[in-house]
Design an enzyme around this catalytic site. Structure first.
Site, PDB file in Angstrom:
ATOM      1  CE1 TYR A  22      41.685  63.982 108.945  1.00 33.55           C
ATOM      2  CE2 TYR A  22      41.909  64.106 106.563  1.00 33.55           C
ATOM      3  CZ  TYR A  22      41.569  64.694 107.759  1.00 33.55           C
ATOM      4  OH  TYR A  22      41.143  65.978 107.789  1.00 33.55           O
ATOM      5  CE  LYS A 222      38.751  50.313 105.290  1.00 38.04           C
ATOM      6  NZ  LYS A 222      38.454  50.859 106.601  1.00 38.04           N
ATOM      7  CB  CYS A 280       8.078  35.928 109.084  1.00 36.19           C
ATOM      8  SG  CYS A 280       6.990  35.030 110.183  1.00 36.19           S
TER       9      CYS A 280
HETATM   10  N1  LIG Z   1      40.388  58.427 106.194  1.00 35.96           N
HETATM   11  C1  LIG Z   1      39.981  57.331 106.816  1.00 35.96           C
HETATM   12  O1  LIG Z   1      39.295  57.376 107.858  1.00 35.96           O
HETATM   13  C2  LIG Z   1      40.378  55.995 106.307  1.00 35.96           C
HETATM   14  C3  LIG Z   1      40.199  54.859 107.114  1.00 35.96           C
HETATM   15  C4  LIG Z   1      40.599  53.617 106.650  1.00 35.96           C
HETATM   16  C5  LIG Z   1      41.150  53.502 105.373  1.00 35.96           C
HETATM   17  N2  LIG Z   1      41.296  54.605 104.573  1.00 35.96           N
HETATM   18  C6  LIG Z   1      41.943  54.444 103.278  1.00 35.96           C
HETATM   19  O2  LIG Z   1      43.313  54.810 103.426  1.00 35.96           O
HETATM   20  C7  LIG Z   1      43.792  55.467 102.252  1.00 35.96           C
HETATM   21  C8  LIG Z   1      44.283  56.846 102.583  1.00 35.96           C
HETATM   22  O3  LIG Z   1      43.199  57.615 103.062  1.00 35.96           O
HETATM   23  P1  LIG Z   1      43.422  59.044 103.724  1.00 35.96           P
HETATM   24  O4  LIG Z   1      42.100  59.500 104.154  1.00 35.96           O
HETATM   25  O5  LIG Z   1      44.541  58.966 104.701  1.00 35.96           O
HETATM   26  O6  LIG Z   1      43.919  59.872 102.426  1.00 35.96           O
HETATM   27  P2  LIG Z   1      44.411  61.382 102.400  1.00 35.96           P
HETATM   28  O7  LIG Z   1      43.975  61.948 101.096  1.00 35.96           O
HETATM   29  O8  LIG Z   1      44.077  62.084 103.664  1.00 35.96           O
HETATM   30  O9  LIG Z   1      46.005  61.245 102.369  1.00 35.96           O
HETATM   31  C9  LIG Z   1      46.730  60.741 101.305  1.00 35.96           C
HETATM   32  C10 LIG Z   1      48.102  61.357 101.382  1.00 35.96           C
HETATM   33  O10 LIG Z   1      48.933  60.725 100.392  1.00 35.96           O
HETATM   34  C11 LIG Z   1      49.793  61.698  99.866  1.00 35.96           C
HETATM   35  N3  LIG Z   1      50.370  61.239  98.599  1.00 35.96           N
HETATM   36  C12 LIG Z   1      49.801  61.185  97.381  1.00 35.96           C
HETATM   37  N4  LIG Z   1      50.689  60.710  96.486  1.00 35.96           N
HETATM   38  C13 LIG Z   1      51.823  60.457  97.156  1.00 35.96           C
HETATM   39  C14 LIG Z   1      53.097  59.953  96.790  1.00 35.96           C
HETATM   40  N5  LIG Z   1      53.366  59.626  95.539  1.00 35.96           N
HETATM   41  N6  LIG Z   1      54.032  59.812  97.729  1.00 35.96           N
HETATM   42  C15 LIG Z   1      53.789  60.163  99.016  1.00 35.96           C
HETATM   43  N7  LIG Z   1      52.600  60.647  99.432  1.00 35.96           N
HETATM   44  C16 LIG Z   1      51.642  60.794  98.501  1.00 35.96           C
HETATM   45  C17 LIG Z   1      48.917  62.934  99.751  1.00 35.96           C
HETATM   46  O11 LIG Z   1      49.677  64.123  99.621  1.00 35.96           O
HETATM   47  C18 LIG Z   1      48.140  62.850 101.077  1.00 35.96           C
HETATM   48  O12 LIG Z   1      48.815  63.543 102.097  1.00 35.96           O
HETATM   49  C19 LIG Z   1      42.619  55.429 101.265  1.00 35.96           C
HETATM   50  O13 LIG Z   1      42.729  54.289 100.479  1.00 35.96           O
HETATM   51  C20 LIG Z   1      41.409  55.339 102.181  1.00 35.96           C
HETATM   52  O14 LIG Z   1      40.321  54.738 101.508  1.00 35.96           O
HETATM   53  C21 LIG Z   1      40.934  55.844 105.041  1.00 35.96           C
END
Ligand SMILES: NC(=O)c1ccc[n+]([C@@H]2O[C@H](COP(=O)([O-])OP(=O)(O)OC[C@H]3O[C@@H](n4cnc5c(N)ncnc54)[C@H](O)[C@@H]3O)[C@@H](O)[C@H]2O)c1
Length: 451
Positions: A22, A222, A280
């Protein structure tokens, strides 16, 4: 290419984005949409193939359009080859997952693996490179876990041979693209502000305030944001539950509550300082939670407030005990400056605890002195806390002179007074988090309990 404000600018920096989930795929597509050249990297071949063919790997508003457009304009590609991605880019954003382990601990294995891969590639790279962590990690992780891996794998030094920054993401799924292009703000963390130059360039067309800060502040900002969002949802749901069971219209209550942007939806009450008190807040929280109990409702968030407050008073006691000194001056007895109301004052609680632990305590408060008190407050001191009343003095000099430790219990003392009377060997425990300009300097120790 169009930027978020409708302008056009040239392709500038080349970016690799590790992790096409994402955060990664939205970051990749948005950076491409504002004119940068982006190479996405993932271990998942089908995500890589989708991005490389111009298809979004996630369901998210506007992503189909942005990925297709990036692909058509040859600004957005993807690969499984991490080394090639590092060699072909100036900046690598790491957006891999940081899920919870079964015990709740953060799983850093994906980040560590990517750091090893990027570090190995950096070992072969002659030109400058910036490693930017975007995944959510606890404060200290970048410096204590990620940088050592990068340095070991590359054989190079962070800060001189390559640079490391932390840039948290604040997007919400469902509106991720517009959150990226119009964020509340952009936070850029680095050990040295000069390391941020490529990020300033990358974000120059993204609107909103930019905070340049340390890596640990950026990491923590964050978590604090997400924790607060969780608190707000929990609070709204508990308050709504109580309203429903009391037959009160929760929606109207919320509408009125959120209309107050001075005290309710505002920075008010959000500054780390001392415990709440007064006539309060404790009473009203107690009444609400008692009412919930009568209705057989469990409202753990509201029920946690008084124990959390009591714990904060304990932290102050522990801070005093850690000094290994016995003579204490407590400046401020009422729960806040400008009042002589002592009901449920956490400062009074603190003094009671200190006396119980055998400390010698003298108390001064501009607004509270037995001579000036009248009516219910005088009666309160004489009947409820007579032992504390006898420790009160109107003479700040005398109170300070005999003390080894000076506790700032509310904001009633002015910096000039403190500077006039404090000795260099005295320890100040500032419970109320005085503005930096109001703090005394040149003394043995000046510390807070939550700042
Ligand atoms: N989803 C959200 O709304 C959101 C918002 C802000 C921050 N975050 C943070 O961002 C980070 C990612 O979240 P996300 O939801 O995008 O995760 P996600 O699980 O959707 O995506 C992670 C991606 O990383 C890939 N990956 C794993 N190992 C890898 C490697 N060695 N090399 C290349 N790619 C690799 C996976 O295949 C996957 O496609 C997390 O730390 C999350 O807490 C997420």
């Amino acid at each position: 290419m169009r930027d978020p404000r409708g302008g056009i600018h040239d392709v500038s920096l080349s970016i690799s984005v590790f992790g096409l989930g994402y955060v990664g795929s939205v970051s990749a597509a948005c950076f491409a949409s504002i004119g940068h050249k982006v190479l996405g990297v993932d271990v998942n071949r089908s995500k890589v193939e989708m991005v490389d063919c111009g298809r979004s790997p996630i369901i998210e508003a506007r992503m189909d359009e942005l990925v297709a457009e990036g692909n058509r304009a040859c600004r957005l590609h993807a690969t499984v080859d991490s080394t090639a991605a590092v060699l072909q880019s100036d900046v690598s954003f790491v957006c891999v997952g940081t899920p919870s382990l079964r015990n709740g601990k953060l799983d850093l294995s994906h980040i560590e693996k990517v750091a090893r891969e990027i570090g190995t590639a950096l070992g072969q790279k002659k030109s400058a490179h910036t490693f930017v962590l975007r995944s959510t990690v606890l404060p200290g992780t970048t410096e204590s876990r990620v940088i050592p891996i990068l340095e070991r794998a590359s054989g190079k030094r962070a800060g001189s041979d390559f640079t490391v920054c932390y840039n948290p993401e604040f997007m919400r799924e469902g509106s991720a693209v517009s959150d990226f292009l119009q964020p509340p703000y952009t936070i850029l963390g680095a050990q040295n502000a000069s390391h941020l130059a490529p990020l300033r360039e990358l974000y120059k067309d993204v609107p909103g305030r930019v905070f340049e800060t340390t890596v640990t502040v950026a990491e923590m900002a964050k978590y604090v944001s997400n924790a607060f969002h969780a608190v707000k949802v929990g609070f709204a749901n508990e308050v709504g539950t109580l309203c429903k069971h009391l037959g009160v219209d929760a929606q109207t209550v919320t509408e009125i509550f959120t209309a107050d942007t001075r005290l309710n939806i505002s920075p008010a009450y959000l500054s780390p300082g001392f415990a709440f008190g007064g006539s309060c807040l404790p009473k009203d929280v107690r009444a609400l939670t008692y009412q919930a109990k009568e209705l057989d409702l469990k409202l753990p968030l509201l029920e946690s407030l008084l124990p959390s407050n009591a714990e904060h008073v304990e932290r102050a006691v522990e801070a005093v005990m850690r000094t290994n000194k016995r003579k204490i001056a407590q400046l401020g007895l009422s729960f806040k400056v400008g009042t002589d109301d002592l009901r449920e004052s956490p400062q009074v609680q603190l003094i009671k605890r200190l006396l119980g632990e055998g400390f010698e305590v003298r108390v001064w408060d501009r607004d509270v002195s037995l001579g000036r008190l009248a009516g219910s407050n005088r009666q309160y001191i004489e009947e409820v806390i007579p032992h504390i009343g006898s420790l009160l003095s109107t003479d700040l000099t005398t109170v300070l002179r005999s003390a080894d430790v000076v506790i700032l219990g509310n904001k009633s003392v002015a910096k000039e007074e403190l500077l006039t009377y404090l000795r260099a060997d005295q320890i100040v425990i500032d419970l109320v988090n005085l503005d930096k300009r109001g703090r005394a300097d040149g003394i043995a120790a000046y510390e807070g309990i939550c700042w």
